[in-house]
Design a protein around this motif. Structure first.
Motif, mmCIF file in Angstrom:
data_model
loop_
_atom_site.group_PDB
_atom_site.id
_atom_site.type_symbol
_atom_site.label_atom_id
_atom_site.label_comp_id
_atom_site.label_asym_id
_atom_site.label_seq_id
_atom_site.Cartn_x
_atom_site.Cartn_y
_atom_site.Cartn_z
ATOM 1 N N ASN A 170 -75.062 2.840 -18.527
ATOM 2 C CA ASN A 170 -74.719 1.670 -17.719
ATOM 3 C C ASN A 170 -75.993 0.934 -17.344
ATOM 4 N N LEU A 171 -76.002 -0.381 -17.566
ATOM 5 C CA LEU A 171 -77.139 -1.198 -17.179
ATOM 6 C C LEU A 171 -77.051 -1.519 -15.684
ATOM 7 N N ALA A 172 -78.116 -2.105 -15.142
ATOM 8 C CA ALA A 172 -78.154 -2.438 -13.717
ATOM 9 C C ALA A 172 -77.139 -3.519 -13.363
ATOM 10 N N VAL A 173 -76.779 -4.374 -14.309
ATOM 11 C CA VAL A 173 -75.787 -5.424 -14.056
ATOM 12 C C VAL A 173 -74.390 -4.801 -14.150
ATOM 13 N N PRO A 174 -73.564 -4.944 -13.118
ATOM 14 C CA PRO A 174 -72.228 -4.338 -13.141
ATOM 15 C C PRO A 174 -71.408 -4.827 -14.340
ATOM 16 N N GLY A 175 -70.726 -3.900 -14.986
ATOM 17 C CA GLY A 175 -69.863 -4.233 -16.114
ATOM 18 C C GLY A 175 -70.562 -4.266 -17.458
ATOM 19 N N CYS A 176 -71.866 -4.008 -17.495
ATOM 20 C CA CYS A 176 -72.604 -4.030 -18.760
ATOM 21 C C CYS A 176 -73.017 -2.616 -19.158
ATOM 22 N N THR A 177 -72.694 -2.250 -20.399
ATOM 23 C CA THR A 177 -73.077 -0.948 -20.935
ATOM 24 C C THR A 177 -73.880 -1.139 -22.207
ATOM 25 N N VAL A 178 -74.713 -0.150 -22.497
ATOM 26 C CA VAL A 178 -75.500 -0.168 -23.733
ATOM 27 C C VAL A 178 -75.150 1.081 -24.527
ATOM 28 N N MET A 179 -74.951 0.922 -25.825
ATOM 29 C CA MET A 179 -74.709 2.055 -26.719
ATOM 30 C C MET A 179 -75.847 2.094 -27.721
ATOM 31 N N VAL A 180 -76.436 3.273 -27.890
ATOM 32 C CA VAL A 180 -77.498 3.467 -28.872
ATOM 33 C C VAL A 180 -76.862 4.111 -30.101
ATOM 34 N N PHE A 181 -76.943 3.415 -31.236
ATOM 35 C CA PHE A 181 -76.373 3.933 -32.475
ATOM 36 C C PHE A 181 -77.328 4.908 -33.149
ATOM 37 N N SER A 182 -78.612 4.553 -33.182
ATOM 38 C CA SER A 182 -79.603 5.435 -33.798
ATOM 39 C C SER A 182 -80.959 5.181 -33.162
ATOM 40 N N ALA A 183 -81.793 6.207 -33.160
ATOM 41 C CA ALA A 183 -83.166 6.107 -32.669
ATOM 42 C C ALA A 183 -83.997 7.072 -33.498
ATOM 43 N N ASP A 184 -85.130 6.587 -34.012
ATOM 44 C CA ASP A 184 -85.930 7.457 -34.864
ATOM 45 C C ASP A 184 -87.378 7.473 -34.417
#
Length: 196
Positions: A170-184
């Motif tokens: 969850n981001l600091a702004v209400p109602g906003c989420t972040v999904m990480v698909f891949s990280a290398d």
């Protein structure tokens, strides 16, 4: 003297044989562990399309409440993205009128904001690549994705903290989420921000 040399040679041969057996057993154990991990990953990948389906009813039948909740949330976010994508096409006012209000207001606002950026920003629901130090505003919201670090299988995002590949934050702004698909380890992460 010959006997001692023969015994020492036999002893060295036995030690070498024991070492070879130990290395072989460790290699077999590693191969078995890797085969199990590959089987688990294949199983998880085969279930991934079911979790991403708009209708979560089949997932609920499996009895996994967490997966059902994520599936319902994903369907809701996809619907929001479709509505946001259709909104600019239906709007009769020019984009300049959207930028007119002052950006600073007291207190936090809801995620979709009429005074959010409409240019040089990432549209909500769009996949993008980022690396440590990158900061991207999300279109029509006050959300900004700032990536602090990217490592093997996770990214650290300001406001959301560490997010593992395949996970949400969850981001600091209400109602906003972040999904990480891949990280290398090369320092790049593929992610998507959705705001409702």
């Amino acid at each position: 003297m010959d006997r001692i040399i023969a015994l020492l040679s036999a002893l060295v041969g036995l030690i070498a044989l024991g070492g070879a057996l130990l290395v072989h057993n460790n290699a077999d154990a590693n191969l078995a562990r890797q085969a199990d991990e590959i089987a688990e990953l294949r199983l998880a990948l085969s279930q991934l399309p079911a979790a991403a389906a708009p209708a979560p009813a089949p997932v609920v039948a499996e009895g996994d409440g967490a997966v059902a909740a994520l599936s319902a949330r994903l369907a809701e976010l996809e619907q929001t993205v479709r509505l946001q994508a259709a909104a600019p096409a239906e709007a009769a006012t020019p984009q300049v009128a959207v930028l007119a209000p002052a950006p600073a207001e007291a207190g936090p606002a809801a995620a979709p904001a009429a005074d959010g950026p409409t240019t040089d920003c990432i549209p909500s629901g769009t996949r993008f690549m980022a690396q440590a130090g990158d900061s991207f505003p999300i279109c029509r919201t006050r959300a900004v994705v700032s990536v602090s670090a990217v490592g093997e299988g996770s990214a650290i995002i300001e406001g959301a903290g560490p997010v593992v590949a395949g996970g949400f934050g969850n981001l600091a702004v209400p109602g906003c989420t972040v999904m990480v698909f891949s990280a290398d380890p090369s320092g790049y992460a593929e992610m998507r921000v959705s705001c409702v």
